[in-house]
Enzyme design. Sequence first.
Site, mmCIF file in Angstrom:
data_model
loop_
_atom_site.group_PDB
_atom_site.id
_atom_site.type_symbol
_atom_site.label_atom_id
_atom_site.label_comp_id
_atom_site.label_asym_id
_atom_site.label_seq_id
_atom_site.Cartn_x
_atom_site.Cartn_y
_atom_site.Cartn_z
ATOM 1 N N LYS A 98 0.810 -1.228 0.000
ATOM 2 C CA LYS A 98 0.000 0.000 0.000
ATOM 3 C C LYS A 98 0.846 1.284 0.000
ATOM 4 O O LYS A 98 0.439 2.288 -0.563
ATOM 5 C CB LYS A 98 -0.918 0.019 1.226
ATOM 6 N N ASP B 292 -10.131 3.238 1.927
ATOM 7 C CA ASP B 292 -10.307 2.713 3.295
ATOM 8 C C ASP B 292 -11.076 3.699 4.177
ATOM 9 O O ASP B 292 -11.968 3.298 4.940
ATOM 10 C CB ASP B 292 -8.943 2.439 3.947
#
Length: 273
Positions: A69, A105
Amino acid sequence: MNINGHTKIIGFFGSTYQTSKMYALYNSAMQSLDLNYLYVPFAVDDLQRAVEGVRHLGIAAIGITIPYKVAIMSYLDELDPTAQRIGAVNVVINRDKRLIGYNTDGSGALQALQEATSLAGKTVCLLGAGGAARAIAFALSDVGCPLTILNRTPSAAQALANAIGPDVAWGDYSALPATLAPTTIIINTTPVGMLGSGQETASLVPSELLQPSMVVMDIVTNPHETPLLQAACQRGCTLVYGQRMLLWQGVHKFALYTGVEPPLAVMAAAMGG
Ligand code: NAP
């Protein structure tokens, strides 16, 4: 499914590529809308070359999870402002060989929370200061939610609080009793309580601190009901399950992948409810 010369590939990079449950979620959603896409796993052994492969093979998009990420950001052409601020990417979109990173997210967590409760008049106590906490903290701060960040390592809580703004309080878990009020939303973003964490039976919040008016969210998805959520259930709190965040961040990814309104019912059913 009709794979042909126009089928667009969406791939997944992450250590969980063999165990992820998201293939059914995306592929059933794409099939339900008759979209000519296929969502597949990729076993990455060299991230930089894998990213070049995305560009040169015309792969339409990639879903990203740990351990890539943060590392993938340096190989992209552009970051969406939200991903830039969070400092992590969980979606890459290939727009004519220009690779753009996004992060869903925070928006996924926010939507999971908002389907369970109104944020008006509430304060949030965020447990943890890692990558997921960072995404959630920015999303909550954007909607004006007063925030306290508590973490095992208080310097990380302080760094995150400072990155968000001067009004964000921070500390370690000894500050829990003083932080919690009847209107508090508690969000666990640590692996405590997660299967395989070595802390399967643990919770960061003593159950006597939980009150029925509180909203308690745990972003851990396995098990479905962590020890924190079990205690919150017994104390009559409103619960928000990690699965709902997983669903919503996936719904937001789907919109980025395809540019099409996500079929929510199909995606929820693929995730088991
Ligand atoms: P991360 O960046 O590694 O951060 C981990 C955080 O947990 C840090 O704040 C760390 O504190 C804390 N922590 C770890 N072990 C702890 C322990 N034994 N006691 C107290 N605190 C502890 O991880 P992440 O990417 O944020 O992911 C965290 C969790 O969220 C994982 O379980 C992941 O599966 C889950 N997650 C769920 C979703 C979803 O959609 N539902 C999305 C993303 C992540 P220190 O700073 O003190 O080390």
